[in-house]
Design an enzyme around this catalytic site. Structure first.
Site, PDB file in Angstrom:
ATOM      1  N   GLY A  31       0.889  -1.037   0.044  1.00  0.00           N
ATOM      2  CA  GLY A  31       0.129  -0.219  -0.114  1.00  0.00           C
ATOM      3  C   GLY A  31       0.908   1.270   0.196  1.00  0.00           C
ATOM      4  O   GLY A  31       2.001   0.967  -0.039  1.00  0.00           O
ATOM      5  N   GLU A  32       0.086   2.334   0.024  1.00  0.00           N
ATOM      6  CA  GLU A  32       0.756   3.489  -0.012  1.00  0.00           C
ATOM      7  C   GLU A  32       0.225   4.571   0.810  1.00  0.00           C
ATOM      8  O   GLU A  32      -1.116   4.691   0.933  1.00  0.00           O
ATOM      9  CB  GLU A  32       0.869   3.904  -1.499  1.00  0.00           C
ATOM     10  CG  GLU A  32       1.806   5.600  -1.552  1.00  0.00           C
ATOM     11  CD  GLU A  32       1.905   5.836  -2.848  1.00  0.00           C
ATOM     12  OE1 GLU A  32       2.687   6.977  -3.149  1.00  0.00           O
ATOM     13  OE2 GLU A  32       1.515   5.441  -3.969  1.00  0.00           O
ATOM     14  N   TYR A  35       3.096   9.201   3.905  1.00  0.00           N
ATOM     15  CA  TYR A  35       4.553   9.266   4.109  1.00  0.00           C
ATOM     16  C   TYR A  35       5.259   8.290   3.586  1.00  0.00           C
ATOM     17  O   TYR A  35       6.567   8.028   4.015  1.00  0.00           O
ATOM     18  CB  TYR A  35       4.721   9.509   5.498  1.00  0.00           C
ATOM     19  CG  TYR A  35       4.146  10.566   6.246  1.00  0.00           C
ATOM     20  CD1 TYR A  35       4.479  12.142   5.733  1.00  0.00           C
ATOM     21  CD2 TYR A  35       2.991  10.739   7.038  1.00  0.00           C
ATOM     22  CE1 TYR A  35       3.619  12.991   6.467  1.00  0.00           C
ATOM     23  CE2 TYR A  35       2.285  11.814   7.632  1.00  0.00           C
ATOM     24  CZ  TYR A  35       2.787  13.022   7.028  1.00  0.00           C
ATOM     25  OH  TYR A  35       1.947  14.075   7.597  1.00  0.00           O
ATOM     26  N   GLY A  36       5.013   7.327   2.802  1.00  0.00           N
ATOM     27  CA  GLY A  36       5.581   6.265   2.196  1.00  0.00           C
ATOM     28  C   GLY A  36       4.946   5.321   1.583  1.00  0.00           C
ATOM     29  O   GLY A  36       3.773   5.099   1.840  1.00  0.00           O
ATOM     30  N   ASP A 148      -3.624   9.408  14.502  1.00  0.00           N
ATOM     31  CA  ASP A 148      -4.219   8.837  13.218  1.00  0.00           C
ATOM     32  C   ASP A 148      -4.649   7.481  13.585  1.00  0.00           C
ATOM     33  O   ASP A 148      -4.540   6.742  12.580  1.00  0.00           O
ATOM     34  CB  ASP A 148      -3.211   9.011  11.968  1.00  0.00           C
ATOM     35  CG  ASP A 148      -3.743   8.854  10.883  1.00  0.00           C
ATOM     36  OD1 ASP A 148      -5.164   9.219  10.658  1.00  0.00           O
ATOM     37  OD2 ASP A 148      -3.281   8.745   9.668  1.00  0.00           O
TER      38      ASP A 148
END
Length: 355
Positions: A31-32, A35-36, A148
């Site tokens: 996944g994406e 932040y990376g 988060d």
């Protein structure tokens, strides 16, 4: 050099080999995030399957982003069975090619919920909730808030163990003399009312609102407040819980954005109607977590002691949780659209949220 020295040298060489990117092979992209990019990988030396998070450096001129540095510092401090373990930080063939190596989990719960057709049983919901609350309690006891919490940041392995991940927005907080922090945190669907109203002296109670949204999502198999804008988010919250006022939330009308939004005149709480299969204790726990006033919102420790977890059925032991094929393979089209919709709120105002 003695035998012990030889052993130490070999151990040092092994650790050095593990700390280079050439010792890992990528097995596919998982996944994406903001932040990376995250890949499934395998260590060539040990054969262990790991998660490789490539730190996004395209916005940086002065080295590693502050968010990644903060994530690494926090993860190096914490050790808990329900927090994903950072194994090491490795350098690629260029200075801007940095990877964080994590223990691997087969699922993130957002994708699992979207793809699995069967709903979670009450005992399975209790198992996932107690594991989530233990992770949050552990962080809050160490004066760390995650900022988060959401379903896609909860991982699940094939042993039924839940792991909290993605500490890119996490930071330490002041327990007594409140500091000032950016309110532009937490994915919109899980964002607490005090953040929506612009409060910058918030507490770890923002995490507990998100836990309440996660609890509801475990029960409904869909997000509780899937708003696309802040005003839509607030309208959804008011439609279910009633609108805030100075009686139930003293001082709310003094928050920076309190007069920015015109809220509906809705005095009723409809949690019991919207969760007809949930016990009275379960509805009460949901109400405690989704309390407008952060000073009255339940803590992780209080939630773990709630009667909901003592009544029958008990939480299912992790080892008895059902197993599923890995959800890191390509999702079906409907789930792919839902995953894209989930991520929209994650990117709207997070970039630059470092305070």
């Amino acid at each position: 050099m003695g035998a012990d020295d030889d052993g130490d040298a070999r151990d040092g060489d092994a650790r050095a080999a593990l700390a280079t990117l050439t010792n890992y092979e990528k097995l596919g992209r998982i996944g994406e995030g903001t932040y990376g990019v995250v890949y499934k990988g395998r260590c060539k030396t040990t054969g262990d399957v790991v998660a490789l998070k490539k730190v996004r450096m395209d916005r940086e001129r002065d080295g590693m982003p502050l968010t990644s540095l903060r994530e690494v510092r926090i993860l190096q401090r914490v050790r808990h069975e329900n927090v994903v373990r950072l194994l090491r930080v490795i350098q690629g063939d260029a200075l801007n090619n940095v990877f964080l190596v994590f223990e691997y989990c087969e699922h993130d719960l957002a994708r699992l919920i979207d793809n699995v057709k069967t709903t979670l049983t009450t005992s399975e919901v209790k198992s996932l909730m107690t594991q989530t609350l233990r992770a949050v309690e552990y962080l809050h006891e160490r004066f760390i808030f995650h900022r988060d919490l959401k379903l896609s940041n909860l991982l699940l392995n094939q042993r039924g163990e839940l792991k909290l991940c993605d500490f890119g927005l996490a930071r330490t907080f002041e327990p007594i003399d409140r500091g000032s922090y950016t309110p532009k945190v937490v994915t919109l669907w899980y964002r607490a009312p005090e953040l929506l109203f612009g409060c910058d002296t918030y507490t770890s109670a923002i995490d507990m609102w998100a836990v309440g949204c996660i609890f509801a999502e475990f029960l409904k198999h869909e997000p509780l407040f899937p708003g696309s804008t802040e005003i839509e988010q607030l309208n959804m919250i008011c439609a279910l819980l009633g609108s805030p006022n100075s009686h139930i939330w003293p001082g709310w009308d003094a928050l920076p954005h309190a007069r920015k939004f015109k809220l509906p005149e809705q005095p009723y709480n409809f949690l019991e109607i919207n969760f007809p299969k949930l016990s009275a204790a379960g509805v009460n726990l949901l109400d405690v977590l989704l309390t407008f006033d952060p000073e009255k919102r339940g803590t992780a420790t209080e939630a773990l002691a709630h009667p909901f977890f003592q009544e029958s059925p008990p939480p299912k032991p992790p080892a008895e949780m059902p197993t599923y094929p890995s959800t890191h393979s390509a999702p079906e089209r409907g789930a792919e659209r839902r995953n894209a919709k989930r991520s929209r709120g994650a990117l709207d105002e997070r970039i630059g949220a470092v305070f």
